[in-house]
Design an enzyme around this catalytic site. Sequence first.
Site, PDB file in Angstrom:
ATOM      1  N   SER A   1     -71.126   7.519  43.698  1.00 26.82           N
ATOM      2  CA  SER A   1     -70.321   8.737  43.710  1.00 26.82           C
ATOM      3  C   SER A   1     -71.302   9.895  43.649  1.00 26.82           C
ATOM      4  O   SER A   1     -72.434   9.724  43.181  1.00 26.82           O
ATOM      5  CB  SER A   1     -69.424   8.765  42.473  1.00 26.82           C
TER       6      SER A   1
ATOM      7  N   TYR B   1     -68.056   9.066  33.071  1.00 27.59           N
ATOM      8  CA  TYR B   1     -68.034   8.566  34.458  1.00 27.59           C
ATOM      9  C   TYR B   1     -69.391   8.809  35.123  1.00 27.59           C
ATOM     10  O   TYR B   1     -69.913   7.935  35.817  1.00 27.59           O
ATOM     11  CB  TYR B   1     -66.910   9.282  35.209  1.00 27.59           C
TER      12      TYR B   1
HETATM   13  C1  8X3 Z   1     -65.397  10.800  42.426  1.00 27.86           C
HETATM   14  C2  8X3 Z   1     -66.017  12.138  42.499  1.00 27.86           C
HETATM   15  O1  8X3 Z   1     -66.092  14.484  41.463  1.00 27.86           O
HETATM   16  O2  8X3 Z   1     -64.310  13.031  40.693  1.00 27.86           O
HETATM   17  O3  8X3 Z   1     -66.302   9.759  42.399  1.00 27.86           O
HETATM   18  O4  8X3 Z   1     -66.580  12.645  40.021  1.00 27.86           O
HETATM   19  S1  8X3 Z   1     -65.727  13.089  41.095  1.00 27.86           S
END
Ligand code: 8X3
Length: 253
Positions: free
Chosen positions: A137, A150
């Site tokens: 990502s 994340y």
């Molecule tokens: C998804 C992109 O900007 O929501 O992997 O982290 S974000």
Amino acid sequence: MASAPIAVVTGASSGIGAATARQLAAAGYRVVLTARRKDRLEAVAAEINAAGHQAMAYGLDVTDREAVDSFATAFREIAVLVNNAGGALGADPVATSDPADWRQMYEVNVIGVLNLTQALLPALTASGDGTVVVLSSTAGHATYEGGAGYVAAKNGARVLAETLRLEIVGRPVRVIEIAPGMVKTEEFATTRFRGDTEKAAKVYEGVAEPLTAEDVAETVTWAVTRPPHVNIDLLVVRPRAQASNTKVHRELR
Ligand code: 8X3
């Protein structure tokens, strides 16, 4: 006639995984779709088969190492592994975020990739021209407020891909990282906000054209179908309206 090469796609019951499975099947691979939700998976596989391509569904939780090892015994040779299963849980600041969310994100986004990659590496090598794709990502490349858990997990996935490429150089296996930015799928934001569709909708509010799952699947398919000596190390793909993780053009009335 030699049978078509096998591509395994994780998280293939919806979104980027399902779109990638469809496109790889259309590109001539026998696609093995894996995800936890067997019913949705079977529906996608049936649709691919009905279109005249080859697909099979295999219910699999990427965090269950025993299940992954048993899945791996079914294959002598695999051409492509697309590590797509992953996702975000929560968007709380470091000061208040839930460690359980962080653990779960590490499990699926990092250990899940590790499990599949370790288990299938012998079959990828045996194919003579294997490809490992890691769907990371843009979160694996720069942080943003509320994203730490994340971002940390996606950094883990990025590091896994980069390190594996160093470690297996000389073997006939490529390691490709695809890092998508804002992609509007049915589930990513809804899962992150635990079913709160209003909060999920805000993520894309006023953004003219976020990427679609198909846009990302096209980049995966393009990277995978380059000649075997061409390794696309990293491909960052964002919508035109997104200049960085935190600089997004929104047309709000
Ligand atoms: C998804 C992109 O900007 O929501 O992997 O982290 S974000």
